[in-house]
Design an enzyme around this catalytic site. Structure first.
Site, PDB file in Angstrom:
ATOM      1  CB  THR A 120      31.280  35.408  31.705  1.00 34.02           C
ATOM      2  OG1 THR A 120      31.730  36.691  31.244  1.00 34.02           O
ATOM      3  CG2 THR A 120      30.378  35.561  32.916  1.00 34.02           C
ATOM      4  CG  ASP A 121      35.925  37.265  29.088  1.00 35.01           C
ATOM      5  OD1 ASP A 121      36.834  38.117  29.093  1.00 35.01           O
ATOM      6  OD2 ASP A 121      34.715  37.546  29.026  1.00 35.01           O
TER       7      ASP A 121
HETATM    8  N1  DGL Z   1      37.492  39.881  32.483  1.00 30.20           N
HETATM    9  C1  DGL Z   1      36.324  39.075  32.111  1.00 30.20           C
HETATM   10  C2  DGL Z   1      36.407  37.720  32.821  1.00 30.20           C
HETATM   11  O1  DGL Z   1      36.930  37.675  33.934  1.00 30.20           O
HETATM   12  C3  DGL Z   1      35.086  39.775  32.535  1.00 30.20           C
HETATM   13  C4  DGL Z   1      33.884  39.080  32.061  1.00 30.20           C
HETATM   14  C5  DGL Z   1      33.057  38.510  33.186  1.00 30.20           C
HETATM   15  O2  DGL Z   1      33.564  37.975  34.179  1.00 30.20           O
HETATM   16  O3  DGL Z   1      31.837  38.535  33.013  1.00 30.20           O
HETATM   17  O4  DGL Z   1      35.937  36.727  32.269  1.00 30.20           O
END
Ligand code: DGL
Length: 354
Positions: A120-121
């Site tokens: 989500t990042d």
């Molecule tokens: N490491 C973050 C990413 O892969 C974790 C956040 C997520 O996936 O919600 O974006």
């Protein structure tokens, strides 16, 4: 005894084959959805040390799909891993692979839509990028999760269920890249991650969401809007380098000069207010412009429009105003614009296009 044998014969050689053929026929009528996985929390595994921490991108696609077995009643699903990274590590190389894989899948007549599972990042950035480079009216749906797949009340399974249902639904056609999280459907243009941990983190602060899931089905609140501009990058294996500099009180020239030294082709300013920055930083920006760097003024504020010539004379300085785009999306549009032109008037049109 004779009756029993007859019944067994009828079931084995008449009823069962007819039922099986019917089941096969109805299954082959199901829409076909391809899923491309890239990693992130949706494929995350909690650490067994009880710390509450987790590692993103650990589970393979089949393990993720096994969490929503009922999805096979609505779509024929096939998965392919294109990366296995936390999305903080998302990069141009993976973007170009995803774009090629998605374009090739959508070119197949038998495929109804695609889903991309993603951290989500930077999910909003990949969504915005794909919205501008994929040439198809078929649904492209991005999905992630805020809780690891192995956690209590993981949100990944329902998000993935919704994403596949959305990619399989005719109503999702012609809407560009969509993001579905927490039962809400967002357009790629406006969606942004706005909370570090909550499952309702994705919001669309300027235009609002475009729909939601109601009784397991997608419901859109409006007709499809104008499609995003399309940039053809199929022959490219590299994208222009564009940096973002974050404005703040007492800002100096340091970060802007560093971006120029780093050979950035473009700089996006995450300005204060309406895309403003301090006098020393402005002087550095003028130097950057004079050296041929393309400058876009966006805002760190998070919503609203940055327009031309409000407090800063963009006409005189040769700057571009980002319009409604936040800095991370302005950066992507500038990258794509620079694959086509360096003409400022042309690029400004791209930013004000919608
Ligand atoms: N490491 C973050 C990413 O892969 C974790 C956040 C997520 O996936 O919600 O974006």
């Amino acid at each position: 005894m004779k009756l029993k044998q007859t019944l067994i014969f009828l079931i084995a050689f008449v009823v069962a084959p007819v039922w099986f053929a019917h089941a096969q026929k109805s299954r082959s009528a199901l829409p076909r959805v391809h899923i491309f996985t890239t990693g992130g929390t949706i494929a995350g595994q909690e650490r067994s040390d009880g710390s509450g921490g987790y590692d993103a991108g650990k589970l393979a696609i089949d393990a993720i799909l096994d969490s929503v077995p009922e999805i096979r009643e609505f779509a024929r699903v096939k998965g392919k891993a294109v990366a296995q990274i936390g999305s903080q590590d998302m990069n141009d190389k993976v973007w170009l692979v995803i774009a090629r894989e998605v374009q090739a899948a959508l070119a197949r007549r038998d495929i109804t839509g695609v889903v991309i599972t993603h951290g989500t990042d930077t999910l909003e950035e990949t969504a915005f990028f794909l919205d501008h480079v994929i040439a198809s009216n078929k649904p492209v749906v991005m999905v992630g999760s805020m809780r690891p797949a192995t956690s209590r009340s993981a949100d990944g399974p329902i998000n993935l269920h919704n994403a596949i249902r959305l990619a399989a639904s005719p109503e999702a056609r012609g809407r560009g890249c969509l993001v579905v999280m927490n039962d809400i459907i967002h357009s790629a243009r406006d969606v942004v991650k706005m909370h570090t941990t909550r499952v309702d983190t994705f919001q669309s602060p300027n235009t609002g969401a475009v729909g939601h899931f109601f009784k397991n089905k997608p419901v859109f609140w409006n007709q499809p809007g104008r499609r995003a501009l399309r940039f053809n990058i199929r022959q490219r294996n590299k994208l222009p380098r564009v940096e973002i500099v974050y404005a703040h009180a007492n800002m100096t020239e340091l970060m802007i000069d560093a971006a120029v030294s780093g050979k950035a082709a473009g700089i996006v300013v995450a300005g204060v207010g309406n895309g403003n920055l301090s006098a020393p930083a402005m002087a550095a920006l003028d130097r950057a412009r004079a050296s041929g760097v393309t400058i876009v003024r966006s805002s760190r504020v998070g919503a609203g429009r940055v327009d031309r010539n409000v407090e800063i004379n963009d006409d005189a300085k040769g700057f571009i105003a980002a319009g409604m785009l936040n800095p991370q999306k302005a950066r992507i549009l500038l990258i794509l614009a620079l694959t086509r032109t360096k003409d400022l008037k042309e690029i400004q049109k791209f930013f004000f296009a919608r």
